[in-house]
Design a protein around this motif. Sequence first.
Motif, PDB file in Angstrom:
ATOM      1  N   SER A   1      36.768  11.695  28.413  1.00 19.30           N
ATOM      2  CA  SER A   1      37.698  12.611  29.067  1.00 19.30           C
ATOM      3  C   SER A   1      38.287  11.998  30.323  1.00 19.30           C
ATOM      4  CB  SER A   1      36.968  13.911  29.420  1.00 19.30           C
ATOM      5  OG  SER A   1      37.770  14.736  30.225  1.00 19.30           O
ATOM      6  N   TYR A   2      39.614  12.187  30.499  1.00 19.01           N
ATOM      7  CA  TYR A   2      40.287  11.765  31.724  1.00 19.01           C
ATOM      8  C   TYR A   2      39.913  12.665  32.905  1.00 19.01           C
ATOM      9  CZ  TYR A   2      43.326   8.751  28.923  1.00 19.01           C
ATOM     10  OH  TYR A   2      43.804   7.773  28.089  1.00 19.01           O
TER      11      TYR A   2
ATOM     12  N   MET B   1      31.211  15.601  40.279  1.00 12.47           N
ATOM     13  CA  MET B   1      31.177  15.620  38.816  1.00 12.47           C
ATOM     14  C   MET B   1      31.205  17.041  38.269  1.00 12.47           C
ATOM     15  SD  MET B   1      31.320  13.074  36.727  1.00 12.47           S
ATOM     16  CE  MET B   1      30.483  11.651  37.439  1.00 12.47           C
ATOM     17  N   MET B   2      30.614  17.988  38.991  1.00 16.49           N
ATOM     18  CA  MET B   2      30.639  19.385  38.539  1.00 16.49           C
ATOM     19  C   MET B   2      32.063  19.924  38.491  1.00 16.49           C
ATOM     20  SD  MET B   2      27.327  21.259  40.235  1.00 16.49           S
ATOM     21  CE  MET B   2      25.669  21.014  39.560  1.00 16.49           C
TER      22      MET B   2
ATOM     23  N   LEU C   1      33.927  21.627  35.100  1.00 16.73           N
ATOM     24  CA  LEU C   1      34.672  22.887  35.009  1.00 16.73           C
ATOM     25  C   LEU C   1      36.047  22.668  34.380  1.00 16.73           C
ATOM     26  CD1 LEU C   1      33.767  24.509  38.451  1.00 16.73           C
ATOM     27  CD2 LEU C   1      32.899  25.141  36.194  1.00 16.73           C
ATOM     28  N   VAL C   2      36.701  21.565  34.759  1.00 19.09           N
ATOM     29  CA  VAL C   2      37.987  21.232  34.144  1.00 19.09           C
ATOM     30  C   VAL C   2      37.805  20.966  32.655  1.00 19.09           C
ATOM     31  CG1 VAL C   2      39.876  19.563  34.098  1.00 19.09           C
ATOM     32  CG2 VAL C   2      38.930  20.314  36.290  1.00 19.09           C
TER      33      VAL C   2
ATOM     34  N   THR D   1      34.880  15.494  26.336  1.00 22.98           N
ATOM     35  CA  THR D   1      35.657  16.702  26.092  1.00 22.98           C
ATOM     36  C   THR D   1      36.233  16.598  24.686  1.00 22.98           C
ATOM     37  OG1 THR D   1      37.348  18.164  27.013  1.00 22.98           O
ATOM     38  CG2 THR D   1      37.885  15.837  26.922  1.00 22.98           C
ATOM     39  N   VAL D   2      36.853  17.664  24.215  1.00 25.28           N
ATOM     40  CA  VAL D   2      37.491  17.627  22.899  1.00 25.28           C
ATOM     41  C   VAL D   2      38.716  16.725  22.972  1.00 25.28           C
ATOM     42  CG1 VAL D   2      38.642  18.996  21.121  1.00 25.28           C
ATOM     43  CG2 VAL D   2      36.662  19.925  22.328  1.00 25.28           C
ATOM     44  N   SER D   3      38.854  15.836  22.001  1.00 25.94           N
ATOM     45  CA  SER D   3      39.961  14.893  21.970  1.00 25.94           C
ATOM     46  C   SER D   3      41.249  15.625  21.593  1.00 25.94           C
ATOM     47  CB  SER D   3      39.665  13.773  20.958  1.00 25.94           C
ATOM     48  OG  SER D   3      40.788  12.958  20.766  1.00 25.94           O
TER      49      SER D   3
END
Length: 454
Positions: free
Chosen positions: A95-96, A283-284, A288-289, A339-341
């Motif tokens: 994830s970016y 990092m938290m 959340l993002v 994260t989901v791609s």
Amino acid sequence: MAVADISHPPMDQLHDLDYCIDSNPPWPETIILAFQNYIVMLGTSVIIPTMLVPLMGGTYEDKARVIQTLLFVAGINTLLQALFGTRLPAVVGGSYAFVIPILYIIGDSSFQRIPDNHERFIQTMRAIQGALIVASSLQIIIGYSQLWGIFSRFFSPLGMVPVVTLVGLGLFEQGFPAVGKCVEIGLPMLLLVVAFSQYLKHVKEVRNVPVFERFSVIICITIIWAYSHVLTAAGAYRHKPLKTQIHCRTDRSHLIYSAPWFMFPYPLQWGPPTFDAGHTFAMMAAVLVSLTESTGAYKAAARLAIATPPPAYVLSRGIGWQGIGILLDGLFGTGTGSTVSVENVGLLGLTRVGSRRVVQLSAAFMIFFSIFGKFGALFASIPFPIFAALYCILFGLVASVGLSFLQFTNMNSMRNLFITGLSLFLGISVPQYFNEFWASARHGPAHTHAGWLD
């Protein structure tokens, strides 16, 4: 106006997909489609370590090892999500969203003072691991406690429009700006994918299969990759600036000779993680993002796979498993969170195949090519502008899925127009403010003696 008078009444599900979530193409098609999913997710898996590892002091060998680890864990996380999480055909990869906090950790003065590059790389990687491990607990708690499910009950169709749309539009910097870094291969790739997937999609050459539509990505990548190799071999970039050579040449990734023939990633391979409160808080924020971004991607994947919208408890379960995925990222040392791609969600719409089996098999490709590094490095050496051209289409598809939720709302209501316009505009404009602040000052709007607060 009555519904019967509307030329295009609202549709809960898309009707022009060939395979939905529980229907599977024949095995030869499934294998090719799974490999196509693997190729698409390679772009992010390669560009994030390529950007971060040199800043950490790592060598080409370190970069190759981090890429292999990221692919290995992505394969595991994708299988976990497809089997036990939301069970949607969603690929889970790097994830970016985690890049900014990782840059903050890299820039920590305690690491910058380490004179030996390899030692600095190891210490920085351990700090990133520790921050990911602790921060993952936040997503695990929010998911398995059903807190996110309770919150998601308030996601009306109008609320989902900016969430899903901005998942696609929010990654615009990875699109045409990256294509322009080597426009002679990026632009032909973009035009070729559009031509194959939209204008040749009715051509059925093999067993009544729309080859050019279903396999347009892999066909176009093969053609443009070969074309870029011809340009490289012919010396087209021999006297060009270094940045041009890095983006255009097929022999500048240094992955093929750096990657080992065989490497089995294992937990704590970089050593025991270290923990710092400031790193963890940073990092938290990324976690959340990530969970918000993933929620939008799950909604888009469900719509593109002709699945019922995931209920609250399924979303919570998926977020919980994604938290476990970030925990695995920390344990294995992938150098970033998961994260989901988004690009693979867009691929569901481009190929019109939403089969869960395709995604599960693509996870097997990720694991296989991460273990046998030389083979994976061959495909990972594809110039990034080729992937960027794909992103222009795939991210745009996800954004348009978000806009399709507008059909379930009354867009003759001024209040709905106000909410939609304001949320979309601020969703793009606010991040731009932070990006410009960071670019000029190298810190956010808050600049205090507490680095974790900044």
